[in-house]
Design a protein around this motif. Structure first.
Motif, PDB file in Angstrom:
ATOM      1  N   ASP A  64       1.964  29.989 -12.235  1.00  0.00           N
ATOM      2  CA  ASP A  64       1.985  29.866 -10.715  1.00  0.00           C
ATOM      3  C   ASP A  64       0.500  29.681 -10.318  1.00  0.00           C
ATOM      4  OD1 ASP A  64       2.881  29.157  -8.295  1.00  0.00           O
ATOM      5  OD2 ASP A  64       3.268  31.558  -7.636  1.00  0.00           O
ATOM      6  N   GLU A  65      -0.370  28.653 -10.922  1.00  0.00           N
ATOM      7  CA  GLU A  65      -1.730  28.480 -10.372  1.00  0.00           C
ATOM      8  C   GLU A  65      -2.099  27.026 -10.106  1.00  0.00           C
ATOM      9  OE1 GLU A  65      -3.978  30.124 -13.936  1.00  0.00           O
ATOM     10  OE2 GLU A  65      -3.032  31.795 -13.836  1.00  0.00           O
ATOM     11  N   PRO A  66      -1.419  26.441  -9.157  1.00  0.00           N
ATOM     12  CA  PRO A  66      -1.551  25.104  -8.811  1.00  0.00           C
ATOM     13  C   PRO A  66      -2.817  24.890  -8.109  1.00  0.00           C
ATOM     14  CG  PRO A  66      -0.028  26.027  -7.116  1.00  0.00           C
ATOM     15  CD  PRO A  66      -0.321  27.117  -8.318  1.00  0.00           C
ATOM     16  N   GLY A  67      -3.497  26.062  -7.828  1.00  0.00           N
ATOM     17  CA  GLY A  67      -4.836  25.998  -7.129  1.00  0.00           C
ATOM     18  C   GLY A  67      -5.883  25.577  -7.949  1.00  0.00           C
ATOM     19  N   ASP A  68      -5.746  25.826  -9.366  1.00  0.00           N
ATOM     20  CA  ASP A  68      -6.731  25.400 -10.296  1.00  0.00           C
ATOM     21  C   ASP A  68      -7.027  23.890 -10.226  1.00  0.00           C
ATOM     22  OD1 ASP A  68      -7.163  28.182 -11.001  1.00  0.00           O
ATOM     23  OD2 ASP A  68      -6.032  28.011 -12.755  1.00  0.00           O
ATOM     24  N   PHE A  69      -6.086  23.257 -10.664  1.00  0.00           N
ATOM     25  CA  PHE A  69      -6.171  21.748 -10.593  1.00  0.00           C
ATOM     26  C   PHE A  69      -6.144  20.989  -9.293  1.00  0.00           C
ATOM     27  CE2 PHE A  69      -1.457  21.877 -10.363  1.00  0.00           C
ATOM     28  CZ  PHE A  69      -1.120  20.571  -9.620  1.00  0.00           C
ATOM     29  N   LEU A  70      -5.489  21.577  -8.082  1.00  0.00           N
ATOM     30  CA  LEU A  70      -5.575  20.996  -6.942  1.00  0.00           C
ATOM     31  C   LEU A  70      -6.827  21.280  -6.367  1.00  0.00           C
ATOM     32  CD1 LEU A  70      -2.007  21.670  -5.648  1.00  0.00           C
ATOM     33  CD2 LEU A  70      -2.819  19.792  -6.225  1.00  0.00           C
ATOM     34  N   VAL A  80      -0.661  22.238   1.032  1.00  0.00           N
ATOM     35  CA  VAL A  80       0.182  21.802  -0.008  1.00  0.00           C
ATOM     36  C   VAL A  80       1.393  22.259   0.432  1.00  0.00           C
ATOM     37  CG1 VAL A  80       0.681  22.129  -2.375  1.00  0.00           C
ATOM     38  CG2 VAL A  80      -1.674  21.937  -1.602  1.00  0.00           C
ATOM     39  N   ARG A  81       2.362  21.310  -0.018  1.00  0.00           N
ATOM     40  CA  ARG A  81       3.674  21.596   0.419  1.00  0.00           C
ATOM     41  C   ARG A  81       4.523  21.267  -0.755  1.00  0.00           C
ATOM     42  NH1 ARG A  81       1.337  23.865   3.799  1.00  0.00           N
ATOM     43  NH2 ARG A  81       1.462  23.501   6.000  1.00  0.00           N
ATOM     44  N   HIS A  82       5.542  22.193  -1.217  1.00  0.00           N
ATOM     45  CA  HIS A  82       6.399  21.913  -2.495  1.00  0.00           C
ATOM     46  C   HIS A  82       7.433  20.814  -2.115  1.00  0.00           C
ATOM     47  CE1 HIS A  82       9.508  22.492  -5.286  1.00  0.00           C
ATOM     48  NE2 HIS A  82       8.602  22.677  -6.009  1.00  0.00           N
ATOM     49  N   VAL A 110      -0.060   7.516  -2.582  1.00  0.00           N
ATOM     50  CA  VAL A 110      -0.358   7.868  -1.096  1.00  0.00           C
ATOM     51  C   VAL A 110       0.985   6.937  -0.435  1.00  0.00           C
ATOM     52  CG1 VAL A 110      -1.845   7.457   0.775  1.00  0.00           C
ATOM     53  CG2 VAL A 110      -2.992   8.005  -1.610  1.00  0.00           C
ATOM     54  N   ARG A 111       1.603   7.543   0.585  1.00  0.00           N
ATOM     55  CA  ARG A 111       2.418   6.622   1.273  1.00  0.00           C
ATOM     56  C   ARG A 111       2.147   7.226   2.800  1.00  0.00           C
ATOM     57  NH1 ARG A 111       3.230   5.161  -2.981  1.00  0.00           N
ATOM     58  NH2 ARG A 111       5.348   4.982  -4.107  1.00  0.00           N
ATOM     59  N   GLY A 112       1.366   6.243   3.530  1.00  0.00           N
ATOM     60  CA  GLY A 112       0.857   6.406   5.092  1.00  0.00           C
ATOM     61  C   GLY A 112      -0.166   7.692   4.795  1.00  0.00           C
ATOM     62  N   PRO A 113       0.396   8.756   5.834  1.00  0.00           N
ATOM     63  CA  PRO A 113      -0.810   9.677   6.069  1.00  0.00           C
ATOM     64  C   PRO A 113      -0.228  10.908   4.789  1.00  0.00           C
ATOM     65  CG  PRO A 113       1.089  10.058   7.435  1.00  0.00           C
ATOM     66  CD  PRO A 113       1.394   8.717   6.828  1.00  0.00           C
ATOM     67  N   LEU A 114       0.371  10.735   3.965  1.00  0.00           N
ATOM     68  CA  LEU A 114       0.785  11.697   3.051  1.00  0.00           C
ATOM     69  C   LEU A 114       0.409  11.088   1.539  1.00  0.00           C
ATOM     70  CD1 LEU A 114       4.459  12.012   4.158  1.00  0.00           C
ATOM     71  CD2 LEU A 114       2.578  13.397   4.708  1.00  0.00           C
ATOM     72  N   GLN A 115       0.154  12.232   0.708  1.00  0.00           N
ATOM     73  CA  GLN A 115      -0.199  12.188  -0.847  1.00  0.00           C
ATOM     74  C   GLN A 115       0.775  12.811  -1.396  1.00  0.00           C
ATOM     75  OE1 GLN A 115      -5.085  11.830  -0.932  1.00  0.00           O
ATOM     76  NE2 GLN A 115      -4.474  13.504   0.538  1.00  0.00           N
ATOM     77  N   PHE A 116       1.135  12.397  -2.666  1.00  0.00           N
ATOM     78  CA  PHE A 116       2.011  13.136  -3.415  1.00  0.00           C
ATOM     79  C   PHE A 116       1.430  13.250  -4.719  1.00  0.00           C
ATOM     80  CE2 PHE A 116       4.446  11.002  -0.255  1.00  0.00           C
ATOM     81  CZ  PHE A 116       5.318  12.143   0.021  1.00  0.00           C
ATOM     82  N   VAL A 117       1.337  14.636  -5.153  1.00  0.00           N
ATOM     83  CA  VAL A 117       0.841  14.698  -6.623  1.00  0.00           C
ATOM     84  C   VAL A 117       1.984  15.209  -7.518  1.00  0.00           C
ATOM     85  CG1 VAL A 117      -0.599  16.232  -8.071  1.00  0.00           C
ATOM     86  CG2 VAL A 117      -1.359  15.349  -5.725  1.00  0.00           C
ATOM     87  N   VAL A 118       2.165  14.346  -8.572  1.00  0.00           N
ATOM     88  CA  VAL A 118       3.164  14.794  -9.666  1.00  0.00           C
ATOM     89  C   VAL A 118       2.694  15.384 -10.779  1.00  0.00           C
ATOM     90  CG1 VAL A 118       5.144  13.541 -10.990  1.00  0.00           C
ATOM     91  CG2 VAL A 118       4.490  12.637  -8.847  1.00  0.00           C
ATOM     92  N   ARG A 119       3.327  16.495 -11.055  1.00  0.00           N
ATOM     93  CA  ARG A 119       2.944  17.338 -12.672  1.00  0.00           C
ATOM     94  C   ARG A 119       4.127  17.269 -13.264  1.00  0.00           C
ATOM     95  NH1 ARG A 119       1.262  23.482 -12.265  1.00  0.00           N
ATOM     96  NH2 ARG A 119       3.160  23.681 -11.715  1.00  0.00           N
ATOM     97  N   GLU A 120       4.060  16.916 -14.403  1.00  0.00           N
ATOM     98  CA  GLU A 120       5.075  17.000 -15.551  1.00  0.00           C
ATOM     99  C   GLU A 120       4.701  17.796 -16.623  1.00  0.00           C
ATOM    100  OE1 GLU A 120       6.881  12.822 -16.487  1.00  0.00           O
ATOM    101  OE2 GLU A 120       7.065  12.566 -14.518  1.00  0.00           O
ATOM    102  N   THR A 121       5.742  18.595 -17.237  1.00  0.00           N
ATOM    103  CA  THR A 121       5.216  19.584 -18.089  1.00  0.00           C
ATOM    104  C   THR A 121       6.173  19.560 -19.244  1.00  0.00           C
ATOM    105  OG1 THR A 121       4.383  21.164 -16.582  1.00  0.00           O
ATOM    106  CG2 THR A 121       4.930  22.184 -18.655  1.00  0.00           C
ATOM    107  N   ALA A 122       5.509  19.438 -20.400  1.00  0.00           N
ATOM    108  CA  ALA A 122       6.587  19.548 -21.669  1.00  0.00           C
ATOM    109  C   ALA A 122       6.618  20.971 -22.219  1.00  0.00           C
ATOM    110  CB  ALA A 122       5.965  18.602 -22.776  1.00  0.00           C
ATOM    111  N   PRO A 140      -0.982  16.315   2.789  1.00  0.00           N
ATOM    112  CA  PRO A 140      -1.339  15.358   3.970  1.00  0.00           C
ATOM    113  C   PRO A 140      -2.710  14.815   3.912  1.00  0.00           C
ATOM    114  CG  PRO A 140      -0.641  17.605   4.724  1.00  0.00           C
ATOM    115  CD  PRO A 140      -0.834  17.599   3.206  1.00  0.00           C
ATOM    116  N   VAL A 141      -2.957  13.586   4.289  1.00  0.00           N
ATOM    117  CA  VAL A 141      -4.358  13.045   4.205  1.00  0.00           C
ATOM    118  C   VAL A 141      -4.788  13.528   5.731  1.00  0.00           C
ATOM    119  CG1 VAL A 141      -5.396  10.605   4.421  1.00  0.00           C
ATOM    120  CG2 VAL A 141      -3.516  11.073   2.913  1.00  0.00           C
ATOM    121  N   THR A 142      -6.099  14.193   5.494  1.00  0.00           N
ATOM    122  CA  THR A 142      -6.655  14.739   6.547  1.00  0.00           C
ATOM    123  C   THR A 142      -8.190  14.559   6.258  1.00  0.00           C
ATOM    124  OG1 THR A 142      -6.921  16.859   5.477  1.00  0.00           O
ATOM    125  CG2 THR A 142      -4.841  16.672   6.903  1.00  0.00           C
ATOM    126  N   ASP A 143      -9.000  15.149   7.263  1.00  0.00           N
ATOM    127  CA  ASP A 143     -10.272  15.297   7.459  1.00  0.00           C
ATOM    128  C   ASP A 143     -10.780  16.314   6.565  1.00  0.00           C
ATOM    129  OD1 ASP A 143     -10.560  12.833   8.777  1.00  0.00           O
ATOM    130  OD2 ASP A 143     -10.608  13.721  10.738  1.00  0.00           O
TER     131      ASP A 143
END
Length: 154
Positions: A64-70, A80-82, A110-122, A140-143
């Motif tokens: 549970d360490e998404p912070g490292d790569f994000l 970040v929102r799941h 990127v979809r408008g003001p939103l960015q989606f990050v996809v992580r796949e794990t084997a 969200p795309v923000t300043d």
């Protein structure tokens, strides 16, 4: 904006040993009926070599360490929102199994003001693929938090 060059980045693999007591606590917490999830003798009588892993618990075994790569992407974790979690199971996992998780950032959209990050794990056990996990998070795309927003990026 998150730099799209992160797409395709392999994150460091790691190994987790499935603990019997963790399986018991999880099964009890979600109300799984059936002694096979908590009683070793019942599990063996039912043909299992040990307590079987309830399928959704694989997500709980992921680090549970998404912070490292994000954080490397310039994302502020409070933004970040799941969005999505998915599983494909190939083999039953049991208590005592040593599972290796090999995560990869497979897409940044990127979809408008939103960015989606996809992580796949084997997920493998002694080289055998036992599962594939997929997680999508929204940023969200923000300043602040996900880098500056440029003209035409929204």
């Amino acid at each position: 904006m998150i730099d799209r060059r992160f797409a395709g980045a392999a994150l460091p693999p790691y190994t987790v040993v499935v603990e019997r007591e963790r399986l018991r606590r999880y099964a009890s917490a979600i109300g799984l009926s059936g002694a096979v999830f908590g009683d070793l003798d019942a599990a063996r009588t039912a043909g299992h070599r040990d307590l079987p892993l309830p399928p959704a618990l694989l997500a709980g075994l992921e680090r549970d360490e998404p912070g490292d790569f994000l954080a490397e992407m310039g994302v502020r974790l409070t933004d970040v929102r799941h969005v999505e979690q998915g599983f494909i199971h190939h083999a039953q996992v049991y208590a005592g199994d040593a599972l290796t998780f090999a995560p990869v950032i497979t897409d940044i959209r990127v979809r408008g003001p939103l960015q989606f990050v996809v992580r796949e794990t084997a997920v493998t056990r002694a080289g055998e693929r036992v599962a594939e996990l997929r997680q999508v998070v929204l940023v969200p795309v923000t300043d602040s938090g996900a880098g500056p927003v440029g003209e035409g990026e929204r």
